[in-house]
Design a protein around this motif. Structure first.
Motif, mmCIF file in Angstrom:
data_model
loop_
_atom_site.group_PDB
_atom_site.id
_atom_site.type_symbol
_atom_site.label_atom_id
_atom_site.label_comp_id
_atom_site.label_asym_id
_atom_site.label_seq_id
_atom_site.Cartn_x
_atom_site.Cartn_y
_atom_site.Cartn_z
ATOM 1 N N SER A 394 0.845 -1.196 0.000
ATOM 2 C CA SER A 394 0.000 0.000 0.000
ATOM 3 C C SER A 394 0.879 1.244 0.000
ATOM 4 O O SER A 394 2.056 1.202 0.366
ATOM 5 N N VAL A 395 0.292 2.383 -0.390
ATOM 6 C CA VAL A 395 1.043 3.650 -0.359
ATOM 7 C C VAL A 395 1.431 4.009 1.066
ATOM 8 O O VAL A 395 2.424 4.700 1.295
ATOM 9 N N THR A 396 0.654 3.525 2.052
ATOM 10 C CA THR A 396 0.976 3.835 3.445
ATOM 11 C C THR A 396 2.094 2.953 3.991
ATOM 12 O O THR A 396 2.478 3.089 5.154
ATOM 13 N N GLU A 397 2.633 2.061 3.179
ATOM 14 C CA GLU A 397 3.784 1.240 3.584
ATOM 15 C C GLU A 397 5.087 1.786 3.009
ATOM 16 O O GLU A 397 6.164 1.298 3.363
ATOM 17 N N GLU A 398 5.001 2.792 2.137
ATOM 18 C CA GLU A 398 6.204 3.356 1.514
ATOM 19 C C GLU A 398 6.813 4.401 2.437
ATOM 20 O O GLU A 398 6.136 5.322 2.890
ATOM 21 N N LYS A 399 8.116 4.266 2.681
ATOM 22 C CA LYS A 399 8.804 5.157 3.623
ATOM 23 C C LYS A 399 9.739 6.113 2.898
ATOM 24 O O LYS A 399 10.437 5.727 1.970
ATOM 25 N N PHE A 400 9.740 7.353 3.369
ATOM 26 C CA PHE A 400 10.627 8.401 2.872
ATOM 27 C C PHE A 400 11.433 8.939 4.052
ATOM 28 O O PHE A 400 11.316 8.462 5.185
ATOM 29 N N ASP A 445 8.134 -0.052 12.165
ATOM 30 C CA ASP A 445 9.510 0.365 11.874
ATOM 31 C C ASP A 445 10.251 0.724 13.161
ATOM 32 O O ASP A 445 11.391 0.296 13.373
ATOM 33 N N CYS A 446 9.627 1.507 14.016
ATOM 34 C CA CYS A 446 10.287 1.928 15.257
ATOM 35 C C CYS A 446 10.517 0.758 16.202
ATOM 36 O O CYS A 446 11.529 0.718 16.905
ATOM 37 N N ALA A 447 9.589 -0.173 16.230
ATOM 38 C CA ALA A 447 9.668 -1.260 17.207
ATOM 39 C C ALA A 447 10.646 -2.350 16.804
ATOM 40 O O ALA A 447 11.342 -2.905 17.656
ATOM 41 N N PHE A 448 10.744 -2.662 15.524
ATOM 42 C CA PHE A 448 11.422 -3.894 15.134
ATOM 43 C C PHE A 448 12.624 -3.702 14.214
ATOM 44 O O PHE A 448 13.236 -4.677 13.788
ATOM 45 N N SER A 449 12.983 -2.472 13.894
ATOM 46 C CA SER A 449 14.174 -2.258 13.068
ATOM 47 C C SER A 449 15.425 -2.436 13.914
ATOM 48 O O SER A 449 15.402 -2.257 15.135
ATOM 49 N N GLU A 450 16.539 -2.784 13.253
ATOM 50 C CA GLU A 450 17.825 -2.937 13.934
ATOM 51 C C GLU A 450 18.563 -1.603 13.929
ATOM 52 O O GLU A 450 18.376 -0.785 13.022
ATOM 53 N N PRO A 451 19.454 -1.368 14.913
ATOM 54 C CA PRO A 451 20.127 -0.063 15.012
ATOM 55 C C PRO A 451 20.916 0.345 13.766
ATOM 56 O O PRO A 451 20.838 1.488 13.339
ATOM 57 N N ASP A 452 21.685 -0.563 13.186
ATOM 58 C CA ASP A 452 22.529 -0.199 12.040
ATOM 59 C C ASP A 452 22.017 -0.840 10.751
ATOM 60 O O ASP A 452 22.788 -1.335 9.936
ATOM 61 N N ARG A 453 20.731 -0.799 10.571
ATOM 62 C CA ARG A 453 20.124 -1.451 9.416
ATOM 63 C C ARG A 453 20.404 -0.680 8.126
ATOM 64 O O ARG A 453 20.769 0.505 8.133
ATOM 65 N N PRO A 455 18.718 1.329 5.348
ATOM 66 C CA PRO A 455 17.423 2.035 5.338
ATOM 67 C C PRO A 455 16.450 1.394 4.351
ATOM 68 O O PRO A 455 16.840 1.105 3.223
ATOM 69 N N PHE A 456 15.211 1.202 4.649
ATOM 70 C CA PHE A 456 14.575 1.200 5.951
ATOM 71 C C PHE A 456 14.058 -0.205 6.175
ATOM 72 O O PHE A 456 12.858 -0.440 6.264
ATOM 73 N N VAL A 457 14.988 -1.157 6.241
ATOM 74 C CA VAL A 457 14.658 -2.580 6.271
ATOM 75 C C VAL A 457 14.083 -2.961 7.633
ATOM 76 O O VAL A 457 14.607 -2.561 8.673
ATOM 77 N N VAL A 458 13.001 -3.727 7.609
ATOM 78 C CA VAL A 458 12.396 -4.245 8.840
ATOM 79 C C VAL A 458 12.068 -5.723 8.622
ATOM 80 O O VAL A 458 11.871 -6.162 7.491
ATOM 81 N N PRO A 459 11.995 -6.511 9.708
ATOM 82 C CA PRO A 459 11.626 -7.922 9.549
ATOM 83 C C PRO A 459 10.157 -8.066 9.173
ATOM 84 O O PRO A 459 9.326 -7.225 9.530
#
Length: 749
Positions: A394-400, A445-453, A455-459
């Motif tokens: 969805s468009v609401t899943e795209e991060k800038f 994104d805030c809860a599950f991203s890694e510190p040195d990931r 951008p903007f990869v999440v599990p």
């Protein structure tokens, strides 16, 4: 109390079963350990043993003191639920009066088990530690040592030059007059010159070693500083989901300024050495560049959900602001970048993915706060260019992100430096209806991203224990309460997101996916798990904060569990739970008599934000006579009296006052009590659809009673109460339209 301080930290990481085994709820609940922590640890429990009958009187004395202390704490506690619970616990402890030794041995064993748990280092990971300013202070002292050695070397060199001149002055007469070259004065000068040369050489070696040590130490301190800056940004990121965050940048600014000063002094020392040391000079140059480029921080992040054509603000701070060379002002420019561009920050972004308005700001120094900031006050995204979406994305899943950049010159440095920093990820929306789904993307994104990931990869999936921790942190932070979700809430939330209402085991390690969180609708519902949870959170924040904080709302509980805990309670026992079929609703579940003389559990139609805006939850509870005791057995007028509104004075001018009251359909005097036909709604709640227009105010009663006797009128309506003077410009129909949920009954007083 030191032992309890350690245990209270560990409890958060222990399984609920372990905690319940350690503090048996029926014998020694955890509340006793918490409220009496210091007193318990100051008593002698180790001596107790069941075979030592002579200690029975001592054990009884401690038992009596425990009960007395609990009662005293209960009376002083402002929280009515805690007060009543502590009184109940103190009464329950009377069961040990016949066997006080058993009580003493139980407390002894609890303290022993605590010590075993505390001695196991793997139970609670140590929080990350960062160096203090002492490291920098030590480095500064080392630099002072380098400067002192240089000054001593200078003095020695001057003395050496003088002695050489004296020696040469004696050499001339000796050669001309044929004097003995072994003259004692000449020999003394020779030895002194040799000693001075040796001392200068030794000091030069020591100076070089100390310089290298200082550069190494500077490198280490700066590496730690960069790590601390990253940690600060990481904590800022986590603050979105409610984690604690200290936003004070002043200590880090001092650290940056001191390291810049040390770097300058070391470069100066290297310049004063006769022979250059390229290795150290290059290291200092690189350290300087990294420090200058790492000192740009987004102090106040832009909103992480941004609607196009809407104004927003953000503040960028430069931690070396006082060292910026005077002259031409430094202008920061902001531009919006997509995920691919964020991964290639080393190069200048290519395609322009969006148009920002008011996207420049000047770095300005504030002398009172000693901070140098650029504040973008009225920025706006005029338009956005989206990437090609994959599958069902969805468009609401795209991060800038916003990229801030400038060219800066530091005092004492000839070369200007390009500095840049990106914001936290943002989601750009074009309509308010997208806000909820966009926020879900940010939460994940805030809860599950890694510190040195990257951008903007999440599990794609995370264990439920991580998801629950996030929900709890977000809920308590948003509602601004210290009252956490409990184990029953956790289990029901897991049952709901996994659609396993009959699953009784531990969900902790079961993986929950992004799709389950906010892509797939819940079974039989038109909304996702996050949309439902966020609705409850918003309702609690706006209307139920105090109720929740005082423990008056049971909250998230399934109907199976609800029936289990209410089935043996007397009629009139009720609890407050969040609706699982409606977004942002709270309902009252209560025990009532059934038609055959038994008992049944009723659920009143949920109250939404609009309902509670017109009449508070406390007043509604007061209105409903069917409910008398909050589960398990707290009289409702004791628990909720602080939430009851004061009676309103009669309106001036001789007008007849009008009020709204909450009633259930089976209550005598309510509209549905006299209704000819009553059909329950399919979702288990009772509804009462008011759709006809009301005639002038003097005939309100007649119209409503006609509606109540119509065949379409359904049972158990919740009826609403707020006194409304009839001289108000808003007529009754307008008032009813504030609340489209059909459950109002007007009662003329």
């Amino acid at each position: 109390m030191a032992q309890w301080i350690h245990m209270s930290q560990m409890i958060q990481c222990l399984p609920h079963e372990t905690v319940n085994n350690l503090y048996p709820p029926s014998a020694f609940p955890i509340e006793v350990r918490h409220f009496l922590a210091e007193w318990i640890e100051n008593q002698r429990w180790e001596d107790f043993a069941l075979e030592k009958v002579e200690q029975e009187s001592q054990a009884r004395a401690l038992l009596d003191q425990t009960i007395s202390l609990l009662q005293s704490i209960a009376q002083e506690n402002a929280n009515v639920v805690d007060r009543m619970k502590l009184m109940q616990i103190s009464r329950n402890m009377a069961m040990f009066q016949q066997q006080p030794l058993q009580f003493g041995v139980m407390v002894r064993d609890i303290l022993r088990k605590e010590r075993v748990l505390i001695s196991t280092p793997a139970q609670v990971p140590d929080p990350p530690q960062f160096p203090s300013m002492q490291d920098v202070d030590h480095l500064v002292l080392n630099v002072l040592d380098v400067q002192e050695i240089r000054q001593k070397m200078h003095q020695l060199q001057e003395e050496l030059n003088w002695e050489r001149q004296n020696y040469e002055g004696l050499q001339g007469p000796i050669q001309q007059n044929g004097l003995d070259p072994t003259n004692s004065e000449i020999q003394r000068l020779q030895k002194h010159i040799q000693q001075l040369e040796y001392n200068v050489k030794e000091m030069a070696t020591k100076r070089f070693q100390l310089l290298k040590k200082c550069v190494d130490c500077l490198d280490q301190c700066q590496t730690r500083l960069i790590s601390r800056l990253k940690a600060w940004r990481w904590e800022q990121h986590k603050a979105t989901i409610g984690h604690p965050f200290d936003d004070n940048l002043n200590p880090l600014q001092t650290w940056c300024e001191q390291l810049l000063g040390v770097n300058g002094k070391l470069r100066q020392e290297l310049m004063l050495i006769g022979e250059p040391i390229p290795e150290l000079q290059e290291r200092l140059r690189q350290l300087l560049q990294v420090l200058i480029q790492s000192s740009l921080v987004v102090e106040k992040q832009p909103p992480q959900v941004i609607k196009t054509q809407s104004k927003f603000s953000t503040t960028v701070r430069y931690l070396l602001g006082e060292k910026v060379a005077p002259g031409k002002p430094v202008v920061l420019k902001a531009q919006i970048i997509n995920e691919l561009q964020a991964r290639n920050l080393g190069s200048v972004p290519g395609d322009n993915v969006g148009e920002l308005i008011n996207n420049t700001a000047i770095l300005e120094h504030n002398t009172s706060s000693k901070s140098t900031c650029a504040t973008f006050r009225n920025m706006s995204i005029k338009k956005i260019k989206r990437a090609d979406r994959k599958g069902s994305e969805s468009v609401t899943e795209e991060k800038f992100a916003l990229l801030f950049s400038a060219e800066i010159t530091i005092t004492g440095c000839d070369t200007p430096y390009r500095i840049q920093m990106i914001s936290l990820p943002v989601v750009v929306i074009v309509h308010g209806s997208q806000d909820n789904n966009a926020l879900a993307t940010i939460i994940w994104d805030c809860a599950f991203s890694e510190p040195d990931r990257v951008p903007f990869v999440v599990p794609e999936r995370v264990p439920w224990r991580m998801m629950y921790s996030t929900l709890n942190s977000k809920f308590t932070a948003e509602v601004q309460t210290n009252h956490n979700l409990d184990q029953y809430n956790q289990h029901f939330l897991a049952q709901k997101i996994f659609d396993k209402p009959d699953f009784a085991d531990d969900f902790s390690n079961i993986m929950v996916s992004w799709a389950q969180f906010n892509k797939e609708v819940l079974p039989g519902r038109p909304f996702t798990f996050w949309q439902w949870f966020e609705g409850v959170m918003d309702l609690t924040k706006k209307h139920l904060k105090t109720y929740w904080s005082q423990g008056l709302i049971f909250g998230f509980i399934g109907k199976q569990h609800l029936h289990l805990i209410l089935k043996d309670r007397p009629n009139g026992t009720f609890l407050l739970r969040f609706s699982d079929s409606e977004i942002g609703g709270i309902t009252i579940a209560y025990v009532s008599a059934s038609e055959n003389g038994g008992q049944k559990i009723q659920n009143i139609q949920p109250f939404t934000k609009r309902d509670l805006e017109i009449r508070s939850l406390g007043d509604r509870i007061r209105d409903i006579s069917h409910i008398t005791h909050l589960y398990p057995e707290y009289p409702k007028h004791e628990v909720f009296k602080g939430f009851y509104s004061e009676p309103q004075a009669s309106p001036i001018g001789g007008y007849i006052p009008v009020s709204l009251q909450t009633k259930v359909g089976t209550e005598p005097g309510s509209a549905t009590h006299a209704a000819a036909s009553m059909q329950p709604h399919t979702d288990g709640f009772s509804r009462h659809p008011f759709q006809q227009q009301f005639s002038p105010q003097e005939s309100i009663t007649q119209d409503i009673m006609e509606t109540a006797s119509s065949p379409d009128f359904s049972p158990n309506p919740a009826v609403f109460s707020e006194t409304i003077p009839t001289d108000n410009n808003m007529d009754i129909l307008d008032i009813l339209n504030l609340n489209p949920s059909p459950k109002l009954f007007l009662d003329i007083e």
